[in-house]
Motif scaffolding. Structure first.
Motif, mmCIF file in Angstrom:
data_model
loop_
_atom_site.group_PDB
_atom_site.id
_atom_site.type_symbol
_atom_site.label_atom_id
_atom_site.label_comp_id
_atom_site.label_asym_id
_atom_site.label_seq_id
_atom_site.Cartn_x
_atom_site.Cartn_y
_atom_site.Cartn_z
ATOM 1 N N GLY A 170 -41.562 -81.847 21.730
ATOM 2 C CA GLY A 170 -40.180 -82.048 21.535
ATOM 3 C C GLY A 170 -39.764 -82.962 20.477
ATOM 4 N N ALA A 171 -38.903 -83.662 20.818
ATOM 5 C CA ALA A 171 -38.000 -84.475 19.898
ATOM 6 C C ALA A 171 -39.164 -85.715 19.213
ATOM 7 N N GLU A 172 -40.138 -86.162 19.927
ATOM 8 C CA GLU A 172 -41.145 -87.069 19.541
ATOM 9 C C GLU A 172 -41.998 -86.326 18.132
ATOM 10 N N LEU A 173 -42.329 -85.194 18.470
ATOM 11 C CA LEU A 173 -42.965 -84.218 17.460
ATOM 12 C C LEU A 173 -42.160 -84.192 16.404
ATOM 13 N N LEU A 174 -41.049 -83.639 16.426
ATOM 14 C CA LEU A 174 -40.004 -83.622 15.585
ATOM 15 C C LEU A 174 -39.872 -84.764 14.402
ATOM 16 N N ALA A 175 -39.758 -85.857 15.340
ATOM 17 C CA ALA A 175 -39.407 -87.070 14.633
ATOM 18 C C ALA A 175 -40.758 -87.585 13.830
ATOM 19 N N ALA A 176 -42.088 -87.067 14.436
ATOM 20 C CA ALA A 176 -43.200 -87.593 13.575
ATOM 21 C C ALA A 176 -43.397 -86.687 12.265
ATOM 22 N N GLN A 177 -43.021 -85.398 12.533
ATOM 23 C CA GLN A 177 -43.121 -84.464 11.486
ATOM 24 C C GLN A 177 -42.135 -84.860 10.356
ATOM 25 N N ASN A 178 -40.964 -85.191 10.728
ATOM 26 C CA ASN A 178 -40.007 -85.585 9.666
ATOM 27 C C ASN A 178 -40.322 -86.839 8.970
ATOM 28 N N LYS A 179 -40.801 -87.811 9.512
ATOM 29 C CA LYS A 179 -41.567 -88.958 9.061
ATOM 30 C C LYS A 179 -42.571 -88.650 7.987
ATOM 31 N N GLU A 180 -43.568 -87.754 8.343
ATOM 32 C CA GLU A 180 -44.699 -87.480 7.515
ATOM 33 C C GLU A 180 -44.021 -86.684 6.123
ATOM 34 N N LEU A 181 -43.219 -85.724 6.416
ATOM 35 C CA LEU A 181 -42.475 -84.922 5.418
ATOM 36 C C LEU A 181 -41.698 -85.972 4.316
#
Length: 208
Positions: A170-181
Motif C-alpha cells: 500500500g502507501a508504505e510500499l509506494l513511499a519506499a519506491q518513490n524514495k528509491e527512484l
C-alpha cells in the motif's frame, strides 16, 4: 583478450535487453496507458512529466521495460556514487587485491585510474558478476514486462525491516519506491557530474 570478452558480453546483453516493440497489442496483460500516471516515481514538485507525450506512443510492455531500465540504472548509479566517494576519501580494504596490487595503491588513484589499474582477471570477474545479476533478473517470473496489475518491476520487494520478513504494501510500499527512484535519479545526475569533471577538467566548478 579483455576487450574481446567485454565486446562479446555487451553484444549478448544488447540482444537480451533490446527494447520491446512499440506497437500495441490488444491482448497485452500489463498496465494500460491510463495507469501510467499512477506509476511510482511521480512526485512533487514536478509531478507527471511527459511533455512530448511519449507514454502514449509506446506499448504497456515497453513502458514497463523503460521503468525497469530506469530502476536498474538508478541502483547502479547509487552504488557507483557511494563507491566514488569512498575511493575519493581514500578509504580502502586492507591487504592485497591481487598478488601485485594492494587496495591501498588503488585508493590513492582517481576512480577511473583505479579501474585501469585493476588486474584484467579482476575486471572480468566484475563484468561476469554483473552479467549473472542481469540474467537472474531476466529469469524472474512474471517477467517485469508482464507484471500484470503491478506497475513496478517485481525484482526486489522492500521489507519492513532488516529482521522483519513482512513485505511493504500500500502507501508504505509506494513511499519506499518513490524514495528509491528519487535517490536513484539524483545519483544518476551525480555520476554524470563526476564523470564530466573527470573527463573535461573545469566542467564542474565545485569538483576538483
Amino acid at each position: 583478450m579483455f576487450r574481446s570478452v567485454v565486446l562479446a558480453l555487451l553484444v549478448a546483453s544488447a540482444s537480451a535487453f533490446a527494447p520491446l516493440p512499440v506497437s500495441r497489442r490488444a491482448a497485452a496483460p500489463t498496465i494500460t496507458m491510463n495507469s501510467v500516471q499512477d506509476m511510482p516515481g511521480i512526485q512533487a514538485p514536478i509531478g507527471f512529466f511527459d511533455p512530448v507525450g511519449y507514454s502514449t506512443t509506446v506499448s504497456p510492455e515497453a513502458m514497463l521495460w523503460f521503468r525497469a531500465a530506469e530502476l536498474k540504472h538508478s541502483r547502479v548509479a547509487m552504488l557507483a556514487f557511494v563507491g566514488w566517494c569512498v575511493n575519493g576519501a581514500g578509504w580502502h580494504f586492507p591487504g592485497q587485491l591481487s598478488s601485485s596490487v594492494k587496495f591501498e595503491d588503488l585508493a590513492g588513484l582517481a576512480p577511473r585510474d583505479a579501474w585501469e589499474a585493476c588486474p584484467e582477471e579482476g575486471k572480468l570477474q566484475i563484468i561476469g558478476f554483473i552479467g549473472v545479476l542481469e540474467t537472474v533478473t531476466e529469469l524472474i517470473k512474471p517477467h517485469y514486462t508482464k507484471a500484470g496489475k503491478s506497475a513496478y518491476p517485481p525484482m526486489i520487494k522492500p521489507r519492513k525491516g532488516y529482521f522483519n520478513p513482512a513485505i511493504l504494501e500500500g502507501a508504505e510500499l509506494l513511499a519506499a519506491q518513490n524514495k528509491e527512484l528519487s535517490n536513484g535519479r539524483l545519483a544518476m545526475i551525480g555520476m554524470m557530474g563526476f564523470s564530466a569533471a573527470t573527463i573535461w577538467k573545469g566542467s564542474v566548478p565545485i569538483l576538483p
